[in-house]
Design a protein around this motif. Structure first.
Motif, short mmCIF file in Angstrom:
data_model
loop_
_atom_site.label_atom_id
_atom_site.label_comp_id
_atom_site.label_asym_id
_atom_site.label_seq_id
_atom_site.Cartn_x
_atom_site.Cartn_y
_atom_site.Cartn_z
N PHE A 62 0.80 -1.17 -0.12
CA PHE A 62 0.11 0.02 -0.13
C PHE A 62 0.67 1.25 -0.05
O PHE A 62 0.51 2.10 -0.54
N ILE A 63 2.11 1.21 0.71
CA ILE A 63 2.86 2.24 0.49
C ILE A 63 3.53 2.53 -0.75
O ILE A 63 3.37 3.52 -1.51
N ASN A 64 3.82 1.61 -1.66
CA ASN A 64 4.18 1.50 -2.87
C ASN A 64 2.96 2.00 -3.67
O ASN A 64 3.24 2.75 -4.83
N ARG A 65 1.90 1.59 -3.54
CA ARG A 65 0.69 1.91 -4.54
C ARG A 65 0.45 3.49 -4.22
O ARG A 65 0.31 4.20 -5.19
N ARG A 66 0.74 4.11 -3.11
CA ARG A 66 0.66 5.82 -2.75
C ARG A 66 1.79 6.24 -3.67
O ARG A 66 1.80 7.41 -4.45
N TYR A 67 3.08 5.47 -3.86
CA TYR A 67 4.14 6.31 -4.56
C TYR A 67 3.78 6.16 -6.33
O TYR A 67 4.01 7.25 -6.81
N ASP A 68 3.21 5.04 -6.69
CA ASP A 68 2.65 4.98 -7.88
C ASP A 68 1.73 5.97 -8.19
O ASP A 68 1.65 6.64 -9.22
N LYS A 69 0.89 6.23 -7.36
CA LYS A 69 -0.34 7.56 -7.78
C LYS A 69 0.46 8.82 -7.80
O LYS A 69 0.07 9.52 -8.51
N GLU A 70 1.31 8.81 -6.66
CA GLU A 70 2.13 10.03 -6.81
C GLU A 70 2.87 10.33 -8.12
O GLU A 70 2.91 11.57 -8.70
#
Length: 336
Positions: free
Chosen positions: A80-88
């Motif tokens: 979920f942390i990496n998903r946030r990076y992807d969205k950013e």
């Protein structure tokens, strides 16, 4: 004894999870992660722990189960942390594209962020055009051939002349895309590789990526590993990782990592950087790969051809009596 063997099995499985967790943290992207797979593993560990508790077997094996469950569960948080990076990252790219849409800027310097966005748009358009051509050509190809899949160096190879000059009998196809970067690769794999059902695949990606001085090599290697994994799972081809054609310090470091990656993933690594020193770099590049293309051991005719090509190279190098024999060293062939 049975408990010792079970704990050994769990430890072997468990050792891979910290490595996977570290890799996912460094990647800062969830593209190569599967939440469903992680949850399935967690469910399996919970089932094993529940069985131990139900049978009142409170021993060191249960401790190993719990440790593995903790490490695997940490991957959920990283996901979920990496998903946030992807969205950013997606949001920043969209914002940059909006800013560039109203500008009339000439993009030439790879150091500028605007270059990356404009180049990506250009490559996508060019790639779509080439895919249409490749789809048409795929209808007349033979299965079990050799495929070149890469960027500029491969895209510029004149295969018609090369296959005639080097007497290539195996079906040889070039499915390279000019200016392609590692993040664009996945969209083209089906047309360029899977549909051809090749016997051997030569991959040469990275020469455009290293133009960015801020390139994250570990992130690149992570994406390259995923690329090799997808090719392995979708084809039965032997994969050859071809070095990046550049003498830059960044390319040297990247090629060292690619060589290790090839060994780790069961691929073969081909160092072609020596072609840069040749007076005929295009021919030398093809020569270094050609020895891996044949489907049979080298025979007498092949050996004679090597000698003739070497003599031709020597004739082109003037010898005034002071020249060192090292001038002709770039014609030495790689051995099987």
């Amino acid at each position: 004894m049975a408990e010792l063997l079970e704990s050994t099995m769990l430890i072997c499985f468990g050792l891979s999870w910290p490595m996977n967790l570290t890799k996912n943290i460094k990647a800062k992207s969830a593209k190569n992660m599967s939440l469903q797979f992680i949850l399935l593993i967690i469910f399996g560990y919970i089932a094993g722990i529940s069985a131990k508790i139900y049978n009142h077997k409170f021993n060191y094996v249960l401790v190993v189960y719990l440790l593995n469950l903790v490490v695997v569960s940490a991957n959920v948080i990283v996901y979920f942390i990496n998903r946030r990076y992807d969205k950013e990252n997606r949001a920043s790219k969209k914002e940059l594209c909006k800013e560039l849409s109203g500008q009339k800027t000439s993009f030439h310097a790879p150091k500028e962020p605007a270059y990356s966005s404009a180049a990506s748009h250009s490559v996508n358009n060019q790639g779509d055009d080439e895919m249409a051509t490749y789809r048409e050509l795929n209808s007349i190809t033979e299965a079990g051939g050799v495929v070149l899949f890469g960027s500029n160096s491969f895209a510029s190879l004149p295969l018609g002349e090369l296959t005639q000059a080097f007497r290539i009998t195996e079906p040889l196809y070039n499915r390279s895309i000019k200016d392609i970067r590692i993040e664009h690769i996945e969209n083209y794999l089906k047309v360029c590789l899977y549909d051809l059902n090749p016997r051997k695949i030569f991959v040469n990606i990275g020469e455009v990526d290293i133009l960015d001085e801020n390139m994250d090599i570990e992130n690149f290697i992570s994406k390259y590993e995923w690329l090799l994994y997808m090719i392995h799972t979708k084809t039965e081809a032997s994969i050859y990782v071809v070095s990046v054609m550049s003498n830059s310090p960044l390319a040297l470091k990247l090629n060292q990592r690619l060589e290790k990656l090839a060994a780790q993933t069961g691929c073969k690594y081909i160092d072609t950087t020596g072609a840069l020193e040749s007076k005929r770099p295009t021919l030398r590049l093809f020569e270094l790969m050609k020895v891996h293309m044949r489907n049979h051991p080298i025979n007498f005719a092949d050996a004679m051809e090597v000698g003739q090509l070497s003599n031709r190279e020597k004739e082109q190098v003037p010898n005034d009596g002071n020249s060192s024999p090292e001038l002709n060293r770039d014609m030495v062939y790689a051995k099987h």
